[in-house]
Scaffold this active site. Structure first.
Site, PDB file in Angstrom:
ATOM      1  N   CYS A 140     -22.654  23.117 -63.332  1.00 45.09           N
ATOM      2  CA  CYS A 140     -22.393  23.866 -64.570  1.00 45.09           C
ATOM      3  C   CYS A 140     -22.512  23.001 -65.819  1.00 45.09           C
ATOM      4  O   CYS A 140     -22.885  23.496 -66.884  1.00 45.09           O
ATOM      5  CB  CYS A 140     -21.022  24.534 -64.515  1.00 45.09           C
ATOM      6  SG  CYS A 140     -19.657  23.406 -64.149  1.00 45.09           S
ATOM      7  N   HIS A 170     -14.895  23.731 -65.139  1.00 44.74           N
ATOM      8  CA  HIS A 170     -16.116  24.522 -65.293  1.00 44.74           C
ATOM      9  C   HIS A 170     -16.592  24.467 -66.740  1.00 44.74           C
ATOM     10  O   HIS A 170     -15.811  24.208 -67.660  1.00 44.74           O
ATOM     11  CB  HIS A 170     -15.842  25.977 -64.882  1.00 44.74           C
ATOM     12  CG  HIS A 170     -17.053  26.852 -64.839  1.00 44.74           C
ATOM     13  ND1 HIS A 170     -18.183  26.536 -64.115  1.00 44.74           N
ATOM     14  CD2 HIS A 170     -17.321  28.044 -65.448  1.00 44.74           C
ATOM     15  CE1 HIS A 170     -19.090  27.495 -64.270  1.00 44.74           C
ATOM     16  NE2 HIS A 170     -18.588  28.407 -65.069  1.00 44.74           N
TER      17      HIS A 170
END
Length: 457
Positions: free
Chosen positions: A11, A256
């Protein structure tokens, strides 16, 4: 309009590339055939004249595959030349450029170690944007494959140069990609955002004395960065990342990365007092030797007052300096009580006003959602999420002052519009961790949305 992440790990790379992709889709969508459009000098001075072609119709579904592909190539090209200080881009590939052959090579490829990868890696160096652009287009199927994020990261590292990468970092012994899931370090994200693998998110370089420096973001960036960790007081994001050239931010949580963006650059425009606050904050940060800790010495504080023409009464100045250090939060509260004619931020007239705008959040990791009606056998599909948020930013006086002004106006029967306008319209406020990130950029922002809560994990 978004890159889809199916597994944990990449990510940091995907969200940063996504941020640049959005820059081209939103603000340069009519010029994607020109390799030079990814040169930052091409857009120099153009920000005020560009507005998203999506702003009116609020629709991403009309994007053609060719336009999306070219936006992706421009995003990759800009990042690689940024890492190569504008002079070169290194493109790492494997196998044949023929799409069918590449698919066959990938199907039979097993990469269990760096040595396995090195055997099949092909490195090309470009000094021409046009040549690099054409190479990326020719290899786009490879970068869209399961190895794409890793190959692009390798390309960025080699574009910067491995010796420079190690010199950028505070601690070169730490991994750039962490085990066991392959999460990108902040240094990787910073490399893709500013072209240098610095370890911190504050502005510039902090000198701790004795030859010890910590490296932050060196200059302005095209797209920015916000993090939940700042709202938890674990770090301080500087103005370079908070106020990028385009209204697009990579958003970091504990585990994330996702993307926040607006369709119009004017969400970043400041009114008179906001510009004043930014000037004061920059002056304060310039004296902050704590690495973004938010406090300065009395000597540094005196310099801030001189640089910003702030005139505190002698008793208030003595109170602020008593402890031997000045903390930003206490300084800011004092500024809110100081009339703007004396260099403060107090503006009871309400001329500062408030902001209202729309912003979007894109989380590229695929989650299960219902496709169709559950009552008639709808199936679940894996897809990323896009959330539209309405944001209202109130004027920056304290709550006590605001209430006092409104009560005073109502009890006196005043019909003065300049006073009554202080009262904001009623708005439903919703909360999610993303809102805490937004408030690090726009303090006290009130957010609302329709449907599922936006997720930054």
């Amino acid at each position: 309009m978004g890159l889809v992440q199916h597994e944990g790990g990449p990510c940091g790379v995907l969200a940063t590339v996504q941020a640049y992709v959005l820059k081209y889709l939103l603000f340069f969508s009519d010029e994607l055939g020109n390799p030079e459009v990814s040169d930052p000098f091409y857009a120099l001075g153009q920000r005020r004249f560009y507005q998203s072609s999506f702003a009116a119709r609020d629709d991403f579904s009309s994007l053609t595959d060719d336009r999306k592909m070219r936006a992706l190539v421009h995003a990759m090209l800009e990042i690689l030349f940024l890492c190569g200080t504008g002079n070169r881009a290194v493109v790492a590939t494997i196998g044949s450029v023929n799409e069918a052959k590449t698919a066959a090579v990938l199907e039979g490829l097993s990469v269990d170690s760096a040595m396995d990868l090195q055997k099949v890696l092909r490195i090309s160096t470009f000094t021409s944007r046009k040549d690099a652009f054409n190479s990326l287009i020719a290899n786009i199927s490879l970068f869209e494959s399961r190895l794409g994020a890793m190959l692009f990261l390798i390309s960025a590292l080699l574009s910067r140069g491995l010796e420079r990468i190690q010199a950028d970092r505070d601690d070169p012994s730490l991994p750039l990609v962490t085990a066991p899931f392959g999460h990108a370090s902040q240094e990787v994200v910073n490399l893709l955002l500013c072209g240098e693998a610095v370890s911190n998110v504050f502005d510039g370089k902090v000198d701790f004395g004795g030859g010890m420096f910590l490296n932050g973001i060196p200059n302005d960036v095209e797209v920015g960065f916000l993090t939940l960790l700042e709202s938890l007081n674990f770090c301080k994001v500087g103005q370079y990342l908070k106020c990028p050239k385009w209204p697009i931010w990579v958003v970091g949580s504990e585990s994330h990365y996702s993307v926040l963006f607006a369709l119009n650059p004017n969400v970043q425009e400041e009114n008179e007092l906001e510009e004043r606050e930014s000037k004061i904050r920059r002056a304060f940060d310039a004296q902050d030797q704590s690495g973004g800790g938010g406090f300065i010495s009395v000597e540094g504080f005196q310099q801030v007052l001189r640089d910003t023409d702030i005139n505190f009464p002698s008793d208030k100045l003595e109170d602020l300096c008593n402890a031997g250090i000045i903390v930003w939060s206490e300084f800011w509260q004092a500024l809110l009580q100081l009339d703007k004619r004396a260099g403060g931020m107090k503006d009871p007239t309400g001329l500062m006003g408030k902001k209202q705008f729309t912003i979007y959040h894109f989380n590229g990791i695929a989650k299960s959602v219902l496709n169709g009606n559950a009552n008639i056998g709808g199936s679940t599909i894996q897809r990323p999420r896009l959330c539209k948020l309405n944001v209202s930013v109130p004027p920056r006086w304290t709550q006590d002052e605001y209430l006092a002004d409104v009560v005073s106006a109502s009890t006196s029967g005043s019909k003065d519009d300049s006073v009554l306008s202080l009262a904001p319209p009623v708005q439903t406020s919703q909360h999610a961790p993303l809102v805490d990130c937004i408030r690090t950029r726009w303090p006290r922002a009130v957010c609302s949305w329709v449907g599922d809560m936006p997720s930054i994990v």
